[in-house]
Design an enzyme around this catalytic site. Structure first.
Site, PDB file in Angstrom:
ATOM      1  N   ASP A 427      24.285  54.421  20.136  1.00 62.82           N
ATOM      2  CA  ASP A 427      25.631  54.377  20.623  1.00 62.82           C
ATOM      3  C   ASP A 427      26.274  53.271  19.612  1.00 62.82           C
ATOM      4  OD1 ASP A 427      28.248  54.587  22.038  1.00 62.82           O
ATOM      5  OD2 ASP A 427      27.834  52.972  23.123  1.00 62.82           O
ATOM      6  N   THR A 429      29.976  51.749  20.196  1.00 62.73           N
ATOM      7  CA  THR A 429      30.805  50.619  20.874  1.00 62.73           C
ATOM      8  C   THR A 429      30.144  49.850  21.811  1.00 62.73           C
ATOM      9  OG1 THR A 429      32.569  52.094  20.461  1.00 62.73           O
ATOM     10  CG2 THR A 429      32.955  50.274  22.111  1.00 62.73           C
ATOM     11  N   PHE A 593      50.517  57.158  14.952  1.00 57.76           N
ATOM     12  CA  PHE A 593      49.176  57.271  14.242  1.00 57.76           C
ATOM     13  C   PHE A 593      48.474  58.598  14.837  1.00 57.76           C
ATOM     14  CE2 PHE A 593      44.725  57.049  13.779  1.00 57.76           C
ATOM     15  CZ  PHE A 593      44.676  56.916  12.415  1.00 57.76           C
ATOM     16  N   LYS A 616      52.152  52.007   7.694  1.00 62.85           N
ATOM     17  CA  LYS A 616      50.723  51.475   7.546  1.00 62.85           C
ATOM     18  C   LYS A 616      49.731  52.605   7.657  1.00 62.85           C
ATOM     19  CE  LYS A 616      49.812  49.388  12.245  1.00 62.85           C
ATOM     20  NZ  LYS A 616      49.951  48.412  12.923  1.00 62.85           N
ATOM     21  N   ASP A 733      33.654  57.765  19.408  1.00 63.35           N
ATOM     22  CA  ASP A 733      34.885  57.458  18.690  1.00 63.35           C
ATOM     23  C   ASP A 733      35.169  58.396  17.461  1.00 63.35           C
ATOM     24  OD1 ASP A 733      35.871  55.121  19.227  1.00 63.35           O
ATOM     25  OD2 ASP A 733      34.562  53.868  18.316  1.00 63.35           O
ATOM     26  N   ASP A 866      25.170  51.407  25.884  1.00 63.59           N
ATOM     27  CA  ASP A 866      25.240  50.386  26.916  1.00 63.59           C
ATOM     28  C   ASP A 866      26.290  50.842  27.900  1.00 63.59           C
ATOM     29  OD1 ASP A 866      27.521  50.717  25.415  1.00 63.59           O
ATOM     30  OD2 ASP A 866      28.463  48.781  25.977  1.00 63.59           O
ATOM     31  N   ASP A 870      26.258  57.089  27.846  1.00 65.56           N
ATOM     32  CA  ASP A 870      24.785  56.989  27.079  1.00 65.56           C
ATOM     33  C   ASP A 870      23.718  57.309  27.993  1.00 65.56           C
ATOM     34  OD1 ASP A 870      26.042  55.877  24.779  1.00 65.56           O
ATOM     35  OD2 ASP A 870      26.104  54.028  25.531  1.00 65.56           O
TER      36      ASP A 870
END
Length: 1133
Positions: A427, A429, A593, A616, A733, A866, A870
């Site tokens: 994993d 994160t 975004f 940005k 992600d 974690d 998972d």
């Protein structure tokens, strides 16, 4: 009250084209009430008759392997799944028949001890899992008890329909329907990191019709009926409707709060329980706790099969010969074998029933020879495994002092698998990263600022500058700079005296620096909180990197302190007077975004009336949007961005432009029209309008943020890669984030070719707008197949070169790639790539990928994570490693081993997983390949040990018998009977086995001395004690040692002669092999013997010979950079 301004703020302007938008169509809601959409929830009425009839499950969850009812049958099944145990069970049953050559007690007691001890160990391990389950199930939540009163109740007692109040930073106890929140707009921020690995906060919004429920008392008379989909594993979909006050309202994922996600930046929410316990989406994504067996244990079963075949053959051949001899036993009416007393038996020696006698003899022989099957080996292995667990649990080098968390081996069944891992599936994160971003560098007006050093730069410097034999396994001691100490401000680790403390006003390009940090302070959607006592400003943002930008601007003189629905207020440093001044910027529009735009813009009007577009975004979309007169610093900025990427930093390009009134007016009309559109392509219309205005930008510079890796991650990955272990990253992600982390931890590097598989193509997007699901599925599948085929073509065409490839695939594409007719192609492509990153992966997909790698390669897989998302892959992998971080205990509860930090994986595998000590394993990672390649437990090695045992047995038997027959044994003239011969033979066996063990091990500790010499001493002690018992119990062993063996010199001479003769072949073979055909670890032993371990040049030579070529890790990155510099120098010359 803290944050009072924020809570009163309506955020509809900022999020109007996102919050309320539902991804569900009318077709989706038309299915409600049909198959798969039959769930009915009576909100605030969990006790009503209709709810009780439906009998929905409780909110209790468990991760244990057994229950009280299933422990005995299931555990017995586990034990007798072992071939040896089953064999001894059968022979134990036969021991109660007249066929047995020994007492039934002697057959059953060892089996009971072995099976019982193992069951007790399994029970203790599962009881520990149960304790952790109880901790989760006994958490408290505030539940409506009636009459507007909320009281605390345990999670396990929640029922479908209950109204729950969840406060800030608490986990959701079940899948909830959001009814209202502390915000007037009924929105809330949710962190789903435990589910999908994303650190970005998700914005959820309740239906407007229930947003008035702001107080406990408002629920006194609240009632509603929810009809929705049945429990399923899809985290990103939810179809339902709510009947409230005789009106129907459609529901979407925007209103669903999933169990184990966390409430952030919101004081409280009220929600109705929709799914509980096993029905929640996170549990639906998990699998039942598997029964895992190591490959060595499975191979031991095959060894037992082999030994049993030999045993069967011996018994079969002996029985045939016995039957023939029995049939021919009579001579003149009398038995030739009178000494067997055939008259005292019935069928066993009856010449007239020779076939039956042969069959009974066969069964007796099986029991007599069953010592050929080593049941004690299982006992020895269980003891060793328990000791290994103790070593892991007590390893001070895997103790995380900050959190007071040691390593914890939750099962002892898989310890040896740690030394055979071929592929790690990780994993991102919370496993590789710390879930925090730090502003560390920036490039403004072509000048690089920021003196910090990243983890990658530290690791590369350590590798480049330090002696190889002095490498530190888990730390860095070679770079001393401003980043050695922890940042005092969360999110800000920037050090550069040139622009800090207001000194930027003295820089040559001060005007550009001012615009740069002003842009960071304005272009965001963060919300400030002002502490009324200290007046300090803190920020709550959707993502950690956005918070880092606002904090950086504040620390450098541009403090964002207030937001209203249409304005942003800053405290700015005036470069003329050097004093702080307040500035107000009118907020006109926010262009958000998203993954396709890869940029964010805001349009504001300053106090001078100028309209500014501040933007940005990623370099891939920003440089092409620059105006001709806005590229003054482009070359320098590009170079800095490449350097930042090499250092593993996440970069954004900053630019701006000034708009005239007419241009803005035209844009705003089109933008408002697109926002108010209710068509399916609303988002596309908004993007098209934004695309036209975000052009002609003037470049200001670039930011560099470190997605903070856990300490030691780059070094750990590098060591594992050099040990030949492949590393895959499976994350929920976004692709951009996953790629950035890939660069940060050196799984990706500049120059590595990326094979990207996704479905972001115009063709697929057009079909999605049309809504033809069958056409979308067909086109998507063909698209993925084509991309996989093209990827394999790229690998084939470059097979002769040393180019490294990385495979990056998103969740949608992965769902097709994992289908039965395509998964083999996908696996072939993946295993040929140096790195594999799977983005936007659901928990189910993580588990399926792990299963594919495990079954497709046949190699040992290790999964590490974690969070609750998972759990599936941890259970599916051969070994599941849980990170005992700060976000819940779900992963740890489902793991085989728990560690506190990813970096401890290095020691767990290369030290505990391998039998050599730390210095050698860190110096020569190639040693680990002995486990991966199964060199130490191959059939060749197993058969060689069997041959060694067979030869030893032949030597002991014949040497002992020939030395003792036809002559007196002692001075009394006594000849050696079976009692003397048996005791002498067994004494020789005890000596030979223990001395071979002493020759096999490479160094002695107190444990080895106690076990080896203690075993020999115990044998003699046994002879004394057993021989002292009464003759009725000890039979032929009565005082055999003290009266017969010990006083006789020939006994000791025979033992000395036989033991030395038996050890000579083994010693000779070992010496020749060690000298001329050494294995990896034996090569290291020679280096130590020759006194060369401290010779850097010699160690480097041996290292290079032992290392496998690797294409990931900072070693590979450093090598690639060196090659690139050499090529550049060669081209220049």
């Amino acid at each position: 009250m803290r944050g009072g301004i924020r809570r009163k703020l309506k955020l509809s302007k900022l999020y109007s084209f996102r919050c309320g938008r539902s991804s569900m169509t009318d077709d989706d809601h038309s299915q409600i009430g049909g198959p798969g959409f039959s769930r009915v929830v009576y909100c605030n009425e969990p006790d009503c008759i209709q709810a009780e009839i439906r009998n929905y499950g409780a909110n209790y969850v468990r991760s244990t392997k057994y229950t009280l009812a299933t422990f005995l049958p299931k555990s017995l099944f586990e034990q007798f799944r072992r071939v040896a145990n089953f064999f001894f069970l059968v022979t134990g049953i036969l021991a109660f028949t007249p066929l047995t050559p020994y007492t039934a007690v002697s057959a059953i007691i060892p089996l009971i001890i072995v099976v019982g001890a193992t069951m007790i160990k399994e029970g203790i391990e599962d009881w520990r899992r149960n304790k952790q389950d109880m901790e989760v199930n006994n958490r408290k939540a505030k539940v409506h008890q009636g009459d507007g009163v909320f009281n605390h109740s345990e999670w396990k007692n929640l029922r479908v329909g209950d109204i729950v109040k969840v406060k800030k930073d608490e986990f959701f106890p079940a899948d909830l329907l959001l009814l209202s929140s502390s915000y007037d707009d009924a929105i809330c921020y949710v962190e789903t990191m435990n589910l999908d690995g994303e650190t970005n906060l998700k914005l959820k919004q309740a239906l407007e019709v229930t947003s008035f429920l702001n107080e406990d008392s408002d629920f006194r008379n609240f009632k509603a009926i929810v009809k929705c989909e049945d429990p399923n594993a899809n985290l990103y979909s939810f179809v339902g409707s709510m009947e409230f006050e005789e009106a129907q309202y459609p529901l979407s994922p925007q209103q669903l709060l999933l169990r184990d996600s966390k409430l952030r930046n919101t004081d409280y929410i009220y929600g109705a329980v929709i799914f509980t316990g096993q029905d929640t989406k996170v549990i639906q994504n998990s699998t039942d706790p598997p029964s895992k067996r190591s490959k060595i244990e499975k191979k031991m079963d095959r060894i037992i099969y082999f030994l049993f075949s030999i045993l069967f053959l011996m018994a079969f051949v002996g029985s045939i010969l016995f039957g023939i001899a029995t049939e021919d036993d009579l001579e003149n009416g009398r038995s030739k074998r009178w000494y067997l007393r055939p008259d005292d038996s019935t069928v066993f020696f009856d010449p007239k029933r020779a076939p039956s006698a042969a069959i009974f003899h066969f069964l007796t022989a099986l029991m007599l020879y069953n010592y050929f099957i080593p049941i004690s080996l299982y006992v020895s292995i269980e003891i060793v495994k328990v000791l290994q667990c103790i070593f892991i649990n007590q390893d001070i080098h895997m103790y995380y002092e900050e959190a007071d968390k040691p390593a914890h081996a939750r099962t002892s069944n898989l310890n040896e698998e740690l030394g055979q891992v071929d592929t790690i599936l990780s994993d991102k994160t919370g496993t590789l990263t710390c879930n925090s971003m730090e502003f560390i560098k920036c490039s403004v007006a072509g000048t690089a600022y920021g003196l910090g050093v990243t983890e990658i730069e530290r690791a590369m410097h350590t590798r480049k500058a330090s002696p190889l034999h002095d490498e530190n396994v888990n730390g860095y001691d070679h770079i001393k700079d401003s980043t050695d100490s922890k940042s005092l401000i969360k999110g800000f680790n920037f050090k550069d005296e040139r622009i800090m403390n207001g000194k930027w006003v003295n820089e040559p390009r001060a005007a550009v620096i001012q615009k740069f940090f002003r842009l960071l302070a304005i272009c965001h959607t963060a919300i400030p909180e002002v502490d009324e006592e200290t007046r300090k400003v803190s920020y709550e943002a959707e993502s950690p990197d956005e918070a880092a930008f606002v904090i950086a601007a504040r620390e450098l003189g541009f403090e964002f302190y207030k937001r209203t629905q249409n304005s942003i207020s800053l405290h700015e440093l005036d470069p003329v007077t050097g004093n702080g001044i307040e500035r107000l910027y009118k907020l006109l529009n926010v262009l958000e975004f998203n993954s396709s735009r890869k940029r964010m813009s805001v349009i504001v009007r300053d106090e001078e009336g100028k309209i500014l577009l501040l933007c940005k975004g990623a370099d891939s979309v920003m440089f092409e949007r620059l105006a001709k007169n806005g590229r003054e610093f482009e070359d320098e900025t590009r170079e800095h961005v490449n350097n930042y990427a090499d250092a593993g930093l996440r970069t954004l390009i900053l630019g701006y432009r000034e708009l005239d009134e007419e241009e803005y007016k035209e844009f705003n009309e089109k933008f408002t029209e697109a926002k108010n559109s209710v068509s399916a392509d609303q988002e596309t219309l908004i993007d098209e309008v934004a695309e036209k205005i975000e052009r002609g930008l003037i470049l200001l510079g670039a930011t560099a943020v470190e997605d903070k890796l856990q300490n030691g991650v780059p070094s750990c990955i590098d060591k594992l890669a050099r040990a030949g272990i492949k590393i895959w990253v499976l994350t929920g992600d976004k692709m951009e984030t996953a790629i950035n982390i890939g660069f940060a931890c050196s799984l990706l590097r500049q120059g590595m070719k990326q094979i990207i598989i996704n479905l972001e193509t115009p063709q697929i997007q057009a079909l999605e707008k049309a809504g033809d699901k069958a056409a979308i599925t067909k086109a998507s599948k063909e698209n993925v197949r084509r991309q996989i085929t093209e990827g394999k073509g790229q690998l084939t065409s470059s097979s002769r070169s040393s180019e490294a490839f990385a495979l990056i695939i998103d969740g949608k594409s992965l769902s097709y790639a994992l289908e039965d007719d395509m998964k083999k192609m996908f696996l072939e492509l993946a295993i040929d790539c140096a790195s594999v990153i799977c983005c936007r992966s659901s928990p189910k997909q993580k588990a399926l990928v792990t299963r594919l790698v495990k079954s497709g390669t046949g190699k040992t897989t290790l999964a590490i994570g974690d969070g609750a998302n998972d759990v599936g892959m941890l259970q599916e992998a051969d070994i599941g490693i849980g990170i005992s971080g700060v976000e819940g205990m779900q992963a740890v509860m489902s793991s085989d081993i728990a560690i506190a930090q990813f970096r401890y994986l290095e020691r767990l595998l290369l030290v505990h997983g391998h039998w050599c000590y730390r210095r050698i394993s860190s110096m020569f990672p190639q040693l680990y390949q002995e486990g991966v390649q199964n060199l130490l437990f191959s059939w060749r090695r197993i058969l060689s040990w069997m041959l060694n045992g067979f030869c030893g047995a032949i030597i002991i038997f014949f040497f002992c018998t020939k030395a003792m027959e036809l002559q007196a044994f002692n001075n009394d003239g006594q000849t050696a009977g079976r009692d003397i011969l048996g005791a002498t033979m067994y004494t020789c066996i005890v000596w030979v086995v223990n001395l071979q063990m002493a020759l096999f091990i490479t160094y002695f500790t107190l444990v080895q001395h106690v076990v080896i010499w203690g075993s020999i001493a115990f044998w003699y002690l046994f002879l004394l004690i057993y021989g002292a018992m009464t003759p009725t119990f000890s039979t032929t062993a009565y005082k055999i040692f003290i009266e017969v063996l010990a006083p006789t010199p020939s006994y000791w001479l025979v033992i000395l002669f036989v033991v030395i003769s038996t050890l000579i072949p083994y010693f000779s073979y070992s010496a020749i092999k060690m000298r001329f055909f050494p294995m990896y670890h034996e090569t290291i032993q020679w280096i130590r013997h020759e006194g060369l371990p401290n010779d850097p040049e010699y160690c480097e030579m041996v290292r290079q010979r032992s290392l496998r070529p690797t294409t990931v890790g900072f070693t590979a990155r450093l090598a690639a950079r060196t090659d690139s510099l050499k090529d550049n120098n060669h081209n220049h010359t």
